[in-house]
Design a protein around this motif. Structure first.
Motif, PDB file in Angstrom:
ATOM      1  N   ALA A   1      -1.315  -5.238  -3.014  1.00  0.00           N
ATOM      2  CA  ALA A   1      -2.604  -5.689  -3.547  1.00  0.00           C
ATOM      3  C   ALA A   1      -3.444  -6.239  -2.404  1.00  0.00           C
ATOM      4  O   ALA A   1      -2.947  -6.975  -1.555  1.00  0.00           O
ATOM      5  CB  ALA A   1      -2.382  -6.764  -4.600  1.00  0.00           C
TER       6      ALA A   1
ATOM      7  N   ARG B   1       2.971  -2.083  -7.429  1.00  0.00           N
ATOM      8  CA  ARG B   1       2.183  -2.629  -6.317  1.00  0.00           C
ATOM      9  C   ARG B   1       2.738  -4.031  -6.059  1.00  0.00           C
ATOM     10  O   ARG B   1       3.127  -4.728  -6.987  1.00  0.00           O
ATOM     11  CB  ARG B   1       0.706  -2.709  -6.712  1.00  0.00           C
ATOM     12  CG  ARG B   1      -0.205  -3.245  -5.624  1.00  0.00           C
ATOM     13  CD  ARG B   1      -1.678  -3.040  -5.973  1.00  0.00           C
ATOM     14  NE  ARG B   1      -1.960  -1.618  -5.979  1.00  0.00           N
ATOM     15  CZ  ARG B   1      -2.583  -0.966  -6.985  1.00  0.00           C
ATOM     16  NH1 ARG B   1      -3.002  -1.622  -8.046  1.00  0.00           N
ATOM     17  NH2 ARG B   1      -2.785   0.323  -6.911  1.00  0.00           N
ATOM     18  N   TRP B   2       2.746  -4.437  -4.808  1.00  0.00           N
ATOM     19  CA  TRP B   2       3.297  -5.732  -4.430  1.00  0.00           C
ATOM     20  C   TRP B   2       2.185  -6.684  -4.036  1.00  0.00           C
ATOM     21  O   TRP B   2       1.077  -6.261  -3.703  1.00  0.00           O
ATOM     22  CB  TRP B   2       4.287  -5.550  -3.279  1.00  0.00           C
ATOM     23  CG  TRP B   2       5.465  -4.735  -3.720  1.00  0.00           C
ATOM     24  CD1 TRP B   2       5.551  -3.372  -3.732  1.00  0.00           C
ATOM     25  CD2 TRP B   2       6.671  -5.218  -4.275  1.00  0.00           C
ATOM     26  NE1 TRP B   2       6.765  -2.980  -4.257  1.00  0.00           N
ATOM     27  CE2 TRP B   2       7.481  -4.104  -4.588  1.00  0.00           C
ATOM     28  CE3 TRP B   2       7.181  -6.490  -4.519  1.00  0.00           C
ATOM     29  CZ2 TRP B   2       8.741  -4.220  -5.142  1.00  0.00           C
ATOM     30  CZ3 TRP B   2       8.444  -6.612  -5.070  1.00  0.00           C
ATOM     31  CH2 TRP B   2       9.212  -5.492  -5.373  1.00  0.00           C
ATOM     32  N   GLN B   3       2.487  -7.978  -4.042  1.00  0.00           N
ATOM     33  CA  GLN B   3       1.528  -8.994  -3.622  1.00  0.00           C
ATOM     34  C   GLN B   3       1.200  -8.838  -2.141  1.00  0.00           C
ATOM     35  O   GLN B   3       2.012  -8.342  -1.360  1.00  0.00           O
ATOM     36  CB  GLN B   3       2.142 -10.389  -3.799  1.00  0.00           C
ATOM     37  CG  GLN B   3       2.212 -10.872  -5.207  1.00  0.00           C
ATOM     38  CD  GLN B   3       3.097 -12.105  -5.275  1.00  0.00           C
ATOM     39  OE1 GLN B   3       4.250 -11.979  -5.600  1.00  0.00           O
ATOM     40  NE2 GLN B   3       2.553 -13.273  -4.983  1.00  0.00           N
TER      41      GLN B   3
ATOM     42  N   SER C   1      -0.099  -5.582 -15.182  1.00  0.00           N
ATOM     43  CA  SER C   1      -1.118  -4.591 -14.831  1.00  0.00           C
ATOM     44  C   SER C   1      -2.439  -5.323 -14.690  1.00  0.00           C
ATOM     45  O   SER C   1      -2.882  -5.994 -15.620  1.00  0.00           O
ATOM     46  CB  SER C   1      -1.201  -3.505 -15.899  1.00  0.00           C
ATOM     47  OG  SER C   1       0.010  -2.800 -15.925  1.00  0.00           O
ATOM     48  N   THR C   2      -3.045  -5.207 -13.523  1.00  0.00           N
ATOM     49  CA  THR C   2      -4.272  -5.958 -13.272  1.00  0.00           C
ATOM     50  C   THR C   2      -5.498  -5.062 -13.178  1.00  0.00           C
ATOM     51  O   THR C   2      -6.586  -5.536 -12.922  1.00  0.00           O
ATOM     52  CB  THR C   2      -4.138  -6.768 -11.958  1.00  0.00           C
ATOM     53  OG1 THR C   2      -3.816  -5.869 -10.907  1.00  0.00           O
ATOM     54  CG2 THR C   2      -3.059  -7.826 -12.082  1.00  0.00           C
TER      55      THR C   2
ATOM     56  N   THR D   1      -0.337   0.900 -13.009  1.00  0.00           N
ATOM     57  CA  THR D   1       0.382   0.262 -11.913  1.00  0.00           C
ATOM     58  C   THR D   1       0.736  -1.174 -12.284  1.00  0.00           C
ATOM     59  O   THR D   1      -0.119  -1.936 -12.716  1.00  0.00           O
ATOM     60  CB  THR D   1      -0.459   0.279 -10.623  1.00  0.00           C
ATOM     61  OG1 THR D   1      -0.754   1.635 -10.297  1.00  0.00           O
ATOM     62  CG2 THR D   1       0.266  -0.381  -9.473  1.00  0.00           C
TER      63      THR D   1
ATOM     64  N   THR E   1       1.659  -4.724 -10.968  1.00  0.00           N
ATOM     65  CA  THR E   1       1.573  -5.529  -9.759  1.00  0.00           C
ATOM     66  C   THR E   1       2.578  -6.664  -9.854  1.00  0.00           C
ATOM     67  O   THR E   1       2.486  -7.518 -10.732  1.00  0.00           O
ATOM     68  CB  THR E   1       0.152  -6.083  -9.551  1.00  0.00           C
ATOM     69  OG1 THR E   1      -0.757  -4.978  -9.446  1.00  0.00           O
ATOM     70  CG2 THR E   1       0.067  -6.927  -8.282  1.00  0.00           C
TER      71      THR E   1
ATOM     72  N   CYS F   1       4.224 -10.079  -9.030  1.00  0.00           N
ATOM     73  CA  CYS F   1       3.695 -11.376  -8.634  1.00  0.00           C
ATOM     74  C   CYS F   1       4.827 -12.395  -8.710  1.00  0.00           C
ATOM     75  O   CYS F   1       5.373 -12.649  -9.780  1.00  0.00           O
ATOM     76  CB  CYS F   1       2.547 -11.783  -9.550  1.00  0.00           C
ATOM     77  SG  CYS F   1       1.707 -13.283  -9.003  1.00  0.00           S
TER      78      CYS F   1
END
Length: 160
Positions: free
Chosen positions: A52, A102-104, A139-140, A145, A147, A149
């Motif tokens: 991200a 997806r990663w931080q 999902s953001t 995807t 993400t 957190c």
């Protein structure tokens, strides 16, 4: 005795100064600090990871130190060396369904020699071929995807 008192006072003040927690290093933007990636160890090879982005503009009154509260299904990670578009694949445990993760900001991936996903402090949070469980996030965006957190690695406000 006065000399001993001064010595004890000096030792106490030095101990207090040493006991203060310094703020972790990171990238500062708009009064917030985002964690930076852990250094790549000798012999390891970096692998591209979907991370991200840090916001280009940090808005006033926006809270960045929060995570969505969904739980990611147990998964495994797999490295596909010839796949430039997606060198890391994620599959659900049991069903083998491909998922998008997806990663931080601050997380990295490496081959050391197996695929590892690494938190900003160097902790390995996922290893190739081993089930990964208990990751939160959500999902953001408008896609499918997820993400990840992890609360220990969210941005933090600068003390001013």
């Amino acid at each position: 005795m006065a000399g001993l008192g001064r010595l004890l006072l000096t030792v106490a003040l030095v101990a207090l100064g040493c006991g203060q927690i310094s703020q972790p290093q990171g990238i500062e933007r708009g009064g917030w600090v985002w964690p930076t990636p852990a250094p790549l160890p000798d012999g390891a090879t970096a692998v591209p990871l979907d991370v991200a982005p840090m916001p280009a503009v940090v808005g006033p009154g926006v809270e960045y130190a929060a995570c969505p509260m969904a739980l990611l299904v147990p998964m495994t990670i797999h490295h596909v060396p010839g796949d430039a578009a997606a060198p890391i694949h994620y599959r659900t445990v049991g069903g083998g369904e491909e998922i998008h993760v997806r990663w931080q900001f601050g997380f990295t991936a490496r081959l050391a020699p197996e695929l590892e996903i690494v938190a900003p402090d160097g902790r390995v949070v996922a290893r190739e071929g081993r089930p990964v469980e208990g990751l939160g996030g959500g999902s953001t965006g408008n896609d499918d995807t997820f993400t990840v957190c992890i609360g220990d690695y969210v941005p933090r406000r600068l003390d001013r």
